[in-house]
Design a protein around this motif. Sequence first.
Motif, PDB file in Angstrom:
ATOM      1  N   TYR A 122       0.837  -1.193   0.000  1.00  0.00           N
ATOM      2  CA  TYR A 122       0.000   0.000   0.000  1.00  0.00           C
ATOM      3  C   TYR A 122       0.873   1.244   0.000  1.00  0.00           C
ATOM      4  CZ  TYR A 122      -3.860   3.055   1.479  1.00  0.00           C
ATOM      5  OH  TYR A 122      -4.810   4.032   1.559  1.00  0.00           O
ATOM      6  N   HIS A 123       0.780   2.015  -1.064  1.00  0.00           N
ATOM      7  CA  HIS A 123       1.510   3.266  -1.261  1.00  0.00           C
ATOM      8  C   HIS A 123       2.995   3.020  -1.515  1.00  0.00           C
ATOM      9  CE1 HIS A 123      -1.640   6.123   0.658  1.00  0.00           C
ATOM     10  NE2 HIS A 123      -1.934   5.792  -0.570  1.00  0.00           N
ATOM     11  N   LEU A 124       3.469   3.656  -2.575  1.00  0.00           N
ATOM     12  CA  LEU A 124       4.850   3.531  -3.000  1.00  0.00           C
ATOM     13  C   LEU A 124       5.448   4.924  -3.140  1.00  0.00           C
ATOM     14  CD1 LEU A 124       4.167   1.004  -5.915  1.00  0.00           C
ATOM     15  CD2 LEU A 124       4.908   0.417  -3.605  1.00  0.00           C
ATOM     16  N   HIS A 125       6.778   4.993  -3.050  1.00  0.00           N
ATOM     17  CA  HIS A 125       7.456   6.246  -3.338  1.00  0.00           C
ATOM     18  C   HIS A 125       8.790   5.929  -3.998  1.00  0.00           C
ATOM     19  CE1 HIS A 125       9.524  10.190  -2.247  1.00  0.00           C
ATOM     20  NE2 HIS A 125       8.535  10.492  -3.061  1.00  0.00           N
ATOM     21  N   TRP A 126       8.990   6.560  -5.145  1.00  0.00           N
ATOM     22  CA  TRP A 126      10.203   6.348  -5.945  1.00  0.00           C
ATOM     23  C   TRP A 126      10.704   7.725  -6.326  1.00  0.00           C
ATOM     24  CZ3 TRP A 126      10.194   2.378 -10.559  1.00  0.00           C
ATOM     25  CH2 TRP A 126      11.502   2.029 -10.878  1.00  0.00           C
ATOM     26  N   LEU A 127      11.849   8.115  -5.798  1.00  0.00           N
ATOM     27  CA  LEU A 127      12.247   9.512  -5.919  1.00  0.00           C
ATOM     28  C   LEU A 127      13.553   9.707  -6.660  1.00  0.00           C
ATOM     29  CD1 LEU A 127      11.713  12.475  -5.106  1.00  0.00           C
ATOM     30  CD2 LEU A 127      13.033  12.025  -3.035  1.00  0.00           C
ATOM     31  N   LYS A 128      14.629   9.102  -6.168  1.00  0.00           N
ATOM     32  CA  LYS A 128      15.960   9.477  -6.608  1.00  0.00           C
ATOM     33  C   LYS A 128      16.700   8.335  -7.287  1.00  0.00           C
ATOM     34  CE  LYS A 128      19.883  11.888  -6.589  1.00  0.00           C
ATOM     35  NZ  LYS A 128      20.083  13.077  -7.421  1.00  0.00           N
ATOM     36  N   HIS A 129      16.649   7.177  -6.698  1.00  0.00           N
ATOM     37  CA  HIS A 129      17.499   6.085  -7.129  1.00  0.00           C
ATOM     38  C   HIS A 129      16.871   5.315  -8.282  1.00  0.00           C
ATOM     39  CE1 HIS A 129      20.222   2.690  -6.981  1.00  0.00           C
ATOM     40  NE2 HIS A 129      20.985   3.407  -6.189  1.00  0.00           N
ATOM     41  N   PRO A 130      17.637   4.974  -9.318  1.00  0.00           N
ATOM     42  CA  PRO A 130      17.035   4.284 -10.470  1.00  0.00           C
ATOM     43  C   PRO A 130      16.594   2.861 -10.174  1.00  0.00           C
ATOM     44  CG  PRO A 130      19.424   4.418 -10.710  1.00  0.00           C
ATOM     45  CD  PRO A 130      19.069   5.275  -9.533  1.00  0.00           C
ATOM     46  N   ARG A 131      17.080   2.267  -9.057  1.00  0.00           N
ATOM     47  CA  ARG A 131      16.852   0.837  -8.858  1.00  0.00           C
ATOM     48  C   ARG A 131      15.913   0.497  -7.704  1.00  0.00           C
ATOM     49  NH1 ARG A 131      19.598  -2.475 -11.915  1.00  0.00           N
ATOM     50  NH2 ARG A 131      19.184  -4.260 -10.575  1.00  0.00           N
ATOM     51  N   PHE A 132      15.547   1.452  -6.854  1.00  0.00           N
ATOM     52  CA  PHE A 132      14.671   1.056  -5.756  1.00  0.00           C
ATOM     53  C   PHE A 132      13.674   2.145  -5.387  1.00  0.00           C
ATOM     54  CE2 PHE A 132      18.333   2.796  -3.338  1.00  0.00           C
ATOM     55  CZ  PHE A 132      17.688   3.708  -2.522  1.00  0.00           C
ATOM     56  N   TYR A 133      12.573   1.692  -4.780  1.00  0.00           N
ATOM     57  CA  TYR A 133      11.550   2.563  -4.220  1.00  0.00           C
ATOM     58  C   TYR A 133      11.141   1.936  -2.895  1.00  0.00           C
ATOM     59  CZ  TYR A 133       8.870  -0.963  -6.805  1.00  0.00           C
ATOM     60  OH  TYR A 133       8.390  -2.133  -7.315  1.00  0.00           O
ATOM     61  N   ILE A 134      10.165   2.526  -2.216  1.00  0.00           N
ATOM     62  CA  ILE A 134       9.727   1.989  -0.935  1.00  0.00           C
ATOM     63  C   ILE A 134       8.228   1.715  -0.978  1.00  0.00           C
ATOM     64  CG2 ILE A 134      11.555   3.015   0.458  1.00  0.00           C
ATOM     65  CD1 ILE A 134       9.589   5.223   1.256  1.00  0.00           C
ATOM     66  N   GLY A 135       7.803   0.744  -0.187  1.00  0.00           N
ATOM     67  CA  GLY A 135       6.400   0.396  -0.070  1.00  0.00           C
ATOM     68  C   GLY A 135       6.133  -0.209   1.301  1.00  0.00           C
ATOM     69  N   TRP A 136       4.869  -0.431   1.599  1.00  0.00           N
ATOM     70  CA  TRP A 136       4.446  -0.857   2.936  1.00  0.00           C
ATOM     71  C   TRP A 136       3.388  -1.934   2.805  1.00  0.00           C
ATOM     72  CZ3 TRP A 136      -0.416   0.509   5.445  1.00  0.00           C
ATOM     73  CH2 TRP A 136      -0.459   0.255   6.815  1.00  0.00           C
ATOM     74  N   VAL A 137       3.526  -2.999   3.590  1.00  0.00           N
ATOM     75  CA  VAL A 137       2.491  -4.024   3.640  1.00  0.00           C
ATOM     76  C   VAL A 137       1.423  -3.571   4.622  1.00  0.00           C
ATOM     77  CG1 VAL A 137       1.941  -6.409   4.213  1.00  0.00           C
ATOM     78  CG2 VAL A 137       4.066  -5.880   3.017  1.00  0.00           C
ATOM     79  N   ARG A 138       0.215  -3.463   4.130  1.00  0.00           N
ATOM     80  CA  ARG A 138      -0.909  -2.981   4.947  1.00  0.00           C
ATOM     81  C   ARG A 138      -1.037  -3.819   6.214  1.00  0.00           C
ATOM     82  NH1 ARG A 138      -5.767  -0.259   3.757  1.00  0.00           N
ATOM     83  NH2 ARG A 138      -5.392  -0.307   1.523  1.00  0.00           N
ATOM     84  N   GLY A 139      -1.312  -3.144   7.333  1.00  0.00           N
ATOM     85  CA  GLY A 139      -1.339  -3.818   8.616  1.00  0.00           C
ATOM     86  C   GLY A 139      -2.513  -4.761   8.808  1.00  0.00           C
ATOM     87  N   TRP A 140      -3.636  -4.472   8.109  1.00  0.00           N
ATOM     88  CA  TRP A 140      -4.835  -5.277   8.335  1.00  0.00           C
ATOM     89  C   TRP A 140      -5.502  -5.575   7.002  1.00  0.00           C
ATOM     90  CZ3 TRP A 140      -5.913  -6.842  13.273  1.00  0.00           C
ATOM     91  CH2 TRP A 140      -5.214  -6.177  14.286  1.00  0.00           C
ATOM     92  N   ASN A 141      -5.988  -6.813   6.875  1.00  0.00           N
ATOM     93  CA  ASN A 141      -6.802  -7.159   5.720  1.00  0.00           C
ATOM     94  C   ASN A 141      -8.241  -6.786   6.012  1.00  0.00           C
ATOM     95  OD1 ASN A 141      -4.899  -8.407   3.954  1.00  0.00           O
ATOM     96  ND2 ASN A 141      -4.812 -10.145   5.344  1.00  0.00           N
ATOM     97  N   LEU A 142      -8.834  -5.994   5.150  1.00  0.00           N
ATOM     98  CA  LEU A 142     -10.208  -5.546   5.341  1.00  0.00           C
ATOM     99  C   LEU A 142     -11.112  -6.292   4.366  1.00  0.00           C
ATOM    100  CD1 LEU A 142      -9.468  -1.721   5.505  1.00  0.00           C
ATOM    101  CD2 LEU A 142      -9.464  -3.378   7.369  1.00  0.00           C
ATOM    102  N   PRO A 143     -12.374  -6.574   4.747  1.00  0.00           N
ATOM    103  CA  PRO A 143     -12.986  -6.319   6.058  1.00  0.00           C
ATOM    104  C   PRO A 143     -12.825  -7.456   7.057  1.00  0.00           C
ATOM    105  CG  PRO A 143     -14.669  -7.036   4.535  1.00  0.00           C
ATOM    106  CD  PRO A 143     -13.375  -7.036   3.758  1.00  0.00           C
ATOM    107  N   ARG A 144     -12.083  -8.535   6.667  1.00  0.00           N
ATOM    108  CA  ARG A 144     -11.907  -9.663   7.596  1.00  0.00           C
ATOM    109  C   ARG A 144     -11.199  -9.220   8.865  1.00  0.00           C
ATOM    110  NH1 ARG A 144      -9.307 -11.344   3.055  1.00  0.00           N
ATOM    111  NH2 ARG A 144      -7.307 -11.780   4.048  1.00  0.00           N
ATOM    112  N   PHE A 145     -10.334  -8.230   8.675  1.00  0.00           N
ATOM    113  CA  PHE A 145      -9.610  -7.657   9.801  1.00  0.00           C
ATOM    114  C   PHE A 145      -8.668  -8.673  10.450  1.00  0.00           C
ATOM    115  CE2 PHE A 145      -9.967  -3.394  10.613  1.00  0.00           C
ATOM    116  CZ  PHE A 145      -9.395  -3.112  11.841  1.00  0.00           C
ATOM    117  N   THR A 146      -7.868  -9.290   9.591  1.00  0.00           N
ATOM    118  CA  THR A 146      -6.817 -10.189  10.061  1.00  0.00           C
ATOM    119  C   THR A 146      -5.470  -9.610   9.668  1.00  0.00           C
ATOM    120  OG1 THR A 146      -6.951 -11.462   8.013  1.00  0.00           O
ATOM    121  CG2 THR A 146      -8.271 -12.231   9.892  1.00  0.00           C
TER     122      THR A 146
END
Length: 979
Positions: A379-403
Motif C-alpha cells: 500500500y503506497h509507494l514512493h520512488w524519488l531518486k534512485h534508479p533501482r529502488f523505491y519503498i512500499g508498505w504491507v498494509r497492517g490489516w486485511n479488510l474487512p476480515r480484519f486479520t
Amino acid sequence: MNVNHINALLRCFFQKGKALLIYSVLLILFLFNPAYASLIAPPQNLKSLMERHGHKPYERFHRQEEMLNHRIVFNDLDHGSELWMLDTSPIAEHSGTASIWPAWNADGSLLYLQGHRQFRNGISQSFINSDYSRLMPYVHGSRVLWDREDPDVYFFRPDGRLFTGSVSTGETRLLAEWDPYPRERSYGLTSDNQYIFIDTPNGGIWLPYEPGEKSIPHIQMHDGRPGGFNPEGKPVPPRFQIDEWMYRGSPRGKFVEEHDQWGPLILVRTGMLIDRNTGRIDHVIAPAAGETRYLETFMSDRIQWPEGPEWDKYRIHKSDNLNELFEIYRYYPILTHGHEAHSPDGEYLARDGGTTNLIRVRDVEILQSYRLSPDGSNYHLHWLKHPRFYIGWVRGWNLPRFTRSENANTVYQIFSDKTWQPVFNTNHLPNTYYAGGDFSMMSPDATKIHTASSMTGRFRNYIAVMARPRPPSQLEWETDGSSLVLNWEPSGYHRETRGYLVYRSMRSGDDYELLTHEPVMNTSWRDTAIEPGQDYYYVITSLEHSGLESGYSEEVSRAGVQLSGSIDQPLTIYLEAENAMWDRYTTEMPGLAVGRDVQGASDWYYVYKHPDVSYGESSLQVRLPEDETYYIWARIRDQESGHSGWILDLESTKMKVETDSQTWKWVLAGSTSLSVGALDMMISTEDPDAAMDVICFTTDKSFEPAGKRPEAKQPPPPPAALHAEHVDDRTLHLVWDASSDPSLSHYNVYASRERMEEPGQQYLIGSPTEPELIDWGLRAETTYYYAVTAVDRRRNESTPIFIEANTPVRRVPENRIELTFDDAERQGMFERSIAAGTKGLAYLVPEEPENNRVSWSIDIPDDDTYYLWLRYLQRGDGSRGNTVSQNIQVLLNGKELAIIGGGETDMNAPDELITPSNRLADELWTWNWPGEINLKGVNLPAGTHTLTLKDLNERVRYDMLLLTNEPSFLPHDGRFRQR
C-alpha cells in the motif's frame, strides 16, 4: 506478553456460559491491577516513554516564536533501523504527505509537519529544522509545495489563489489569483521548476476522438487517476458546461471510453501553468498518459479539440515527434497519490496492490510482478531518486476480515529486480480508514523515510534512516608549497549534503582523526599542518543537514610534501561490494541483488546472488596508489546452512573465496601483483546462498582484517553538570553543559521510576540536540531516576551521568469513576447488544439520536480537574474510510460542560468482529482522546451530580465513560481514536 496474548490463553480455557463470566471477572481484575501496565509490551520496548501522558505544558517549550522540539532516537527491534520520533505532543495529526507532496524541502534541511501545535501566537502546523531541535509555525493552512531547487522557497494554494513564501524571512507574496475552478488541485512544479501546475479540473476532461487500428490499453492508475466520478449525472459546474461528457470521469486508468451518446472519448489533462516568478497564467491542454498509442492519438488530427470562448485561451501541447510528446507528458507533475510511483527518469512505474507490478510506461508492459506478502497487499509507494529502488508498505490489516497478513506493517526497500529488504516495522494499531494507512516518503537523497505510525497511541511523525549518505568520490591530492590540497567530486546523491568532513591518519586504512570541526562547504580543502617527508592518509565524508554522516570515501594514500621515493608502510584499501550495483539502470539485471544488514554489514548493505537466476556477475572499480603485491580479502557469508563462494576476477588473475559460515567472515582470496591506477574487478557467483559485504586490498602479508570497515569507536566524553528543576506539578526541566565534541549527534535522556543499572531503550525518553529536555506527563509524588549520555555521528555513546528528582505530592487523592452505558438511565430508543471486550454487560446504539440521551448520578469526592475518556466502537462493514462525525454534548446538572468525541470517528467494525468468541474485540474497542490539540480537562466540584450525554451518533456503539483526575492515566484495553 501483552493483553492479547493473555486473552488468547484464557480463551483456550473459557469458551461458553459460566466459564465466560469467570473469564470476564478475571480479565477486569487483571486490567485494573496496578501491576497491569508492567505486563504490557510497549512498542519498540519504549516503556518509560509510554508512561508519560497528560496535558503538555506547551508554554515551557516556547522559544520566542519557535518551539523546543522533543525528538526520540531509537532502534527498530525487528530490523535494526534507526527511527526518530519527531515529537511527543499528546495529540498530533499524522503525516499527510500522501506520497506525492514532499514533506522535505529541496535540500532536506526542513520538514513540513501537518499536525497542529500550540505555538505562542496560536495553533498552527509547523516546519521542523535540520537538527530537529525546533518547530517553527506554519500558519497558512494549505499544504506546502516546496520549490524543487531553492530550499527556502515554498508555495501554497488556497482555492483560487497561489502564494509564495520564504522560510528564512517569513514573508509571503500573492503570485496569482483566479476564479476558483471545481476540483482544482496541484501536484507540484513542472520538471524544470519554472511553473506550478494547477489541474482544472483535477484529472482532466473527455473529448471525442477517432480510434486508431490499435486500441489504447487500460492503464492501471488509482488515486489521482484521470477524470472524476459523476455517477448520478449531477449538473456540471457552469465553467465546464461545454458538454456533460467532458467531466464524466472514468474508473481506474481508462484513458479512452465508449460513451452512449458521444461515442469514443479520450481523456486529456487541462490546467494552468503559473510562472513561479511573475505569476503569469497559461492555460494548457496536455497528455494525461505516456503510453505510445495514447500519444500517437494525441499527436494526430483524430481528437476533436474543444472550441468556444471558454477554450480560446487554452494552448494545446501537440507535437509531430513522439519522443517530444513523451517529454511533454513527463514535464508535468505526475497524477498519483502514491498508488503508483514513477522511476526518476519517468520510463517506468511501480503499482501497489496485492501484487506489485513494475510497468514500462510507453507500452504498459509488466516487467516484474511480485508479492511482498502472500496474504496481504502493498500500500503506497514512493520512488524519488534512485534508479533501482523505491519503498512500499504491507498494509497492517486485511479488510474487512480484519486479520493480520504476513509481513504486516513492514516498510520495504523494493528493488527493480524483484527483490526487497525490510526497513522497519510501523507497528500500526488497528484501523480501517484511509489516513490510517502508510504514507512513506523518501528524503531527497533516499537516505531517510518520513512516515507516520500509531505505535504509541495516536498517529505521530517518524523518520526511519534507510541508508547512510554517499561519500564523495574521485579524491585527489596535490602539493602547493608546504601545504597539501585535497580535491574531490560530490557523489551523485548530494542534494542533502550540508558539507564535507576531512579525516587524516598516519597509517593506511584506519585510525583517522577528524580535522575539520565544521563541515567544508566546497569540494577542496588545504592542510597546512603537515610535516615534510611524512606520509599522510586522508578520507572524506559527506554530512547531511540532518546530521547523518556517510562512511569514509576511498583513501588518498601516501600524500605529503617532500616524500621519499619508496613507501615506508603497508597500504590497506577497502571496497564496498554494493557499489557494484547501486547506480545501474533500472532494468539492468546482472544477476546480483542488494541486501540490507544494518547491524552486521559494513555501510549497512551487501550483495548476494539473485534468487531467480543461476549466475550473477558485476564489476567494481578500485584505484590502486602503488605498484605492489596485494593480498585480497573478502568479507562473505553463506545465507543458509550450506557452502558458497565467489570468484574475483582481477584482469588476468582469478581467485576464489568460499565459506560455510552464516555470519560475516573475512576470507583470504589470494595475492597478485597489480599496477597503479584504476582496476575493474569482476565479482561473480553461481551459489544460491552466496553473500558479499566488503573487499580489502592490502600490501601487508601478515594483516588480517576484522569486522566491518574500520571506523572510529571512541565514545564522546559524557555530559557534565546535569541539573533537574521542578517547574510544574508534573514537569521537570533537565539541563546540562553543552558538549564540545565536534562529532556530537545528540544526547540521549533516560528515565525510570527505579534505579537503572545501565541505560537502555526501555528507559529512553528523549534525544535532544540541545543540552536540555522538558520531561512532562509525570506521576505525582514519584522519584524519577535520570541518566544522560552523549552520542556521536557514528552512534558511539558516552558513559552516562546520573541524577534523581521528585515530583510533589498530590493535592487530592487519585479518583477514577467508570460509568457503563448499560447502567445509565436512558431517554429514547436504544439498541442494547452483548459483545466481547465491553466494560458493561452490553453496549448501546441510539436509534433516535435527536431524542436520545443517557444520564448517571455520580459522586465526585474532590474538587479537581477531571478528564473524560469515552469508550466506543463505530458500526460498519470494516471497509476503508467509512467515518462518521461525533460531537457529544456533556451536561452537568443540565448545564453544558464539554464536547467529547470531536472530529471523525474512524474505526468501523462489523458485528461479527466483536462477538463473544472473537479475540479481536479487545483490540478494536476505541478510547477517545479527551481533547484535540492537548489533553483537555474539565473542573468538577465535589458532591453528587447528574451527568448527561446527548447528541450521540446512531452509527456508534457506546460502552463506557470514564472520569479521572489523573492526567497520566492511559487506557490499555483497546485502541485510540486516530482523528
